[in-house]
Design a protein around this motif. Structure first.
Motif, PDB file in Angstrom:
ATOM      1  N   GLN A  29       0.707   5.318   1.173  1.00 41.16           N
ATOM      2  CA  GLN A  29      -0.143   6.277   2.194  1.00 41.16           C
ATOM      3  C   GLN A  29       0.588   7.622   1.767  1.00 41.16           C
ATOM      4  OE1 GLN A  29      -0.289   5.331   6.089  1.00 41.16           O
ATOM      5  NE2 GLN A  29      -2.115   6.521   6.544  1.00 41.16           N
ATOM      6  N   ARG A  64      -1.808  12.356   5.365  1.00 46.35           N
ATOM      7  CA  ARG A  64      -3.183  12.892   5.637  1.00 46.35           C
ATOM      8  C   ARG A  64      -4.144  11.925   4.784  1.00 46.35           C
ATOM      9  NH1 ARG A  64      -2.943  16.692   9.525  1.00 46.35           N
ATOM     10  NH2 ARG A  64      -1.052  18.089   9.527  1.00 46.35           N
ATOM     11  N   LYS A  65      -3.597  10.965   4.402  1.00 44.89           N
ATOM     12  CA  LYS A  65      -4.795   9.907   3.695  1.00 44.89           C
ATOM     13  C   LYS A  65      -4.672   8.677   4.061  1.00 44.89           C
ATOM     14  CE  LYS A  65      -5.372  13.245   0.013  1.00 44.89           C
ATOM     15  NZ  LYS A  65      -6.768  13.960  -0.255  1.00 44.89           N
ATOM     16  N   GLY A  66      -5.959   7.970   3.604  1.00 40.28           N
ATOM     17  CA  GLY A  66      -5.636   6.569   4.108  1.00 40.28           C
ATOM     18  C   GLY A  66      -4.813   5.904   3.074  1.00 40.28           C
ATOM     19  N   PRO A  67      -4.524   4.738   3.432  1.00 44.67           N
ATOM     20  CA  PRO A  67      -3.578   3.841   2.515  1.00 44.67           C
ATOM     21  C   PRO A  67      -4.353   3.487   1.575  1.00 44.67           C
ATOM     22  CG  PRO A  67      -3.314   3.051   4.640  1.00 44.67           C
ATOM     23  CD  PRO A  67      -4.519   3.804   4.740  1.00 44.67           C
ATOM     24  N   GLN A  95      -9.071  -4.248  -0.238  1.00 41.32           N
ATOM     25  CA  GLN A  95      -9.353  -3.331   0.901  1.00 41.32           C
ATOM     26  C   GLN A  95      -9.183  -1.853   0.457  1.00 41.32           C
ATOM     27  OE1 GLN A  95      -8.032  -4.205   4.811  1.00 41.32           O
ATOM     28  NE2 GLN A  95      -9.460  -5.977   5.165  1.00 41.32           N
ATOM     29  N   GLY A 109     -10.422   4.528   4.072  1.00 36.71           N
ATOM     30  CA  GLY A 109     -11.331   5.799   4.278  1.00 36.71           C
ATOM     31  C   GLY A 109      -9.874   6.878   4.720  1.00 36.71           C
ATOM     32  N   ASN A 167     -10.649 -10.595   6.396  1.00 38.00           N
ATOM     33  CA  ASN A 167      -9.854  -9.577   5.988  1.00 38.00           C
ATOM     34  C   ASN A 167      -8.939  -9.083   7.054  1.00 38.00           C
ATOM     35  OD1 ASN A 167     -10.518  -9.485   3.097  1.00 38.00           O
ATOM     36  ND2 ASN A 167     -12.406  -8.304   3.650  1.00 38.00           N
ATOM     37  N   GLN A 168      -8.204 -10.167   7.948  1.00 38.66           N
ATOM     38  CA  GLN A 168      -7.518  -9.646   8.775  1.00 38.66           C
ATOM     39  C   GLN A 168      -6.052  -9.509   8.215  1.00 38.66           C
ATOM     40  OE1 GLN A 168      -7.413 -11.658  12.639  1.00 38.66           O
ATOM     41  NE2 GLN A 168      -5.582 -10.459  13.540  1.00 38.66           N
ATOM     42  N   PHE A 169      -5.717  -8.174   7.924  1.00 37.10           N
ATOM     43  CA  PHE A 169      -4.307  -7.859   7.297  1.00 37.10           C
ATOM     44  C   PHE A 169      -3.282  -7.461   8.376  1.00 37.10           C
ATOM     45  CE2 PHE A 169      -5.486  -6.226   2.840  1.00 37.10           C
ATOM     46  CZ  PHE A 169      -6.406  -7.565   2.819  1.00 37.10           C
ATOM     47  N   TYR A 177       0.931  -1.143   0.066  1.00 40.26           N
ATOM     48  CA  TYR A 177      -0.033  -0.054   0.041  1.00 40.26           C
ATOM     49  C   TYR A 177       0.989   1.298   0.079  1.00 40.26           C
ATOM     50  CZ  TYR A 177      -4.156  -2.353   1.034  1.00 40.26           C
ATOM     51  OH  TYR A 177      -5.348  -3.320   1.066  1.00 40.26           O
ATOM     52  N   PHE A 217       0.289  -5.681   8.913  1.00 41.80           N
ATOM     53  CA  PHE A 217       0.978  -4.409   8.178  1.00 41.80           C
ATOM     54  C   PHE A 217       2.338  -4.405   8.750  1.00 41.80           C
ATOM     55  CE2 PHE A 217      -1.751  -2.052   5.176  1.00 41.80           C
ATOM     56  CZ  PHE A 217      -3.163  -2.589   5.720  1.00 41.80           C
ATOM     57  N   GLY A 218       3.258  -4.059   8.171  1.00 39.83           N
ATOM     58  CA  GLY A 218       4.652  -3.422   8.507  1.00 39.83           C
ATOM     59  C   GLY A 218       4.199  -1.978   8.784  1.00 39.83           C
ATOM     60  N   THR A 219       5.169  -1.424   9.491  1.00 40.74           N
ATOM     61  CA  THR A 219       5.097  -0.001  10.106  1.00 40.74           C
ATOM     62  C   THR A 219       5.214   1.086   8.843  1.00 40.74           C
ATOM     63  OG1 THR A 219       7.423  -0.056  10.919  1.00 40.74           O
ATOM     64  CG2 THR A 219       5.970  -0.525  12.437  1.00 40.74           C
ATOM     65  N   LEU A 256      -4.026   0.642  -2.195  1.00 41.17           N
ATOM     66  CA  LEU A 256      -3.393  -0.603  -2.567  1.00 41.17           C
ATOM     67  C   LEU A 256      -2.638  -0.247  -3.942  1.00 41.17           C
ATOM     68  CD1 LEU A 256      -3.105  -3.715  -2.152  1.00 41.17           C
ATOM     69  CD2 LEU A 256      -5.273  -3.745  -3.937  1.00 41.17           C
ATOM     70  N   LEU A 273       3.510   0.812   2.829  1.00 41.20           N
ATOM     71  CA  LEU A 273       3.228  -0.308   3.772  1.00 41.20           C
ATOM     72  C   LEU A 273       3.073  -1.535   3.183  1.00 41.20           C
ATOM     73  CD1 LEU A 273       0.567   2.173   5.032  1.00 41.20           C
ATOM     74  CD2 LEU A 273       2.292   1.186   6.447  1.00 41.20           C
TER      75      LEU A 273
END
Lengths: 112, 113
Positions: free
Chosen positions: A38, A41-44, B102, B105, A98-100, A36, A102-104, A46, A88
């Motif tokens: 990012q 100030r935005k969401g990730p 996914q 938002g 849908n349990q992902f 992903y 994530f790396g930091t 894909l 990410l």
């Protein structure tokens, strides 16, 4: 120990460089691997999605998965200033919803 | 197609209070997942709701709870807020069929004083 490890950087490269971003993981049950991007100030969003081992290419982006080493990579060719963002890695186990995991994230800056 | 919306975008609360965050998924998506993002821990999975039922749950205390409505909109509640709950809370929606893309938002930035 976190299940997914990612070097946070920051990483700074000149425009046009090839960028290599990496993650390692410990759970051999992971089968789906994602990258992903990012922006601040935005969401990730894909970028790439791969299943099991192998390579996948999409334009300037190439994702690689090496399950034997539990290591995944994202390569960005001909990097552009617009690629400046946090990248990410994420992974999941089949049939677990849908349990992902994530790396930091790695912060990348491409200098014009 | 409209994206995932989250309200409010910013919140400031004090310790001990409770807070409710809202997420409206993309039309037609039945799965909503919630994540907490902090600089030190990155994105951590809170829970996933699919067709009004919690399908997955991460390792967070019971102070974190959620629900999903029949229109797939979801709310997340945090009770008895602690300073460590300050974070960006992200919601992601998907169709919910096996592993799916996914869509995230913009998040709700929660600050606990």
């Amino acid at each position: 120990q976190k299940e997914v490890e990612q070097d946070p950087g920051p990483l700074s490269v000149p425009e046009g460089a090839i960028v290599s971003l990496n993650c390692t993981y410990s759970n051999s049950a992971f089968q789906y691997f994602m990258w992903y991007r990012q922006y601040s100030r935005k969401g990730p969003e894909l970028l790439m999605y791969t299943y099991s081992s192998g390579n996948k290419e999409d334009g300037r982006f190439t994702a690689q998965v090496d399950k034997s080493s539990k290591y995944i990579s994202l390569f960005i060719r001909d990097s552009q200033p617009s690629d400046s963002a946090t990248y990410l890695c994420a992974m999941s186990i089949p049939n677990t919803g849908n349990q992902f995991y994530f790396g930091t994230g790695t912060s990348l800056t491409v200098i014009p | 197609k409209a994206g995932v919306t989250q309200t409010p975008r910013y919140l400031i609360k004090t310790r001990g209070q409770q807070v409710t965050l809202s997420c409206s998924p993309i039309s037609g998506h039945r799965s909503v997942s919630w994540y907490q993002q902090t600089p030190g821990q990155g994105l951590q999975f809170l829970f996933e709701y699919f067709s009004e039922t919690q399908r997955n749950k991460g390792n967070f205390p019971g102070r974190f709870s959620g629900r999903q409505f029949s229109n797939s909109r979801s709310e997340m509640n945090v009770s008895t807020l602690e300073l460590g709950d300050s974070a960006l809370y992200l919601c992601a929606s998907s169709r919910g069929t096996s592993v799916d893309t996914q869509y995230f938002g913009p998040g709700t930035r929660l600050t606990v004083l």
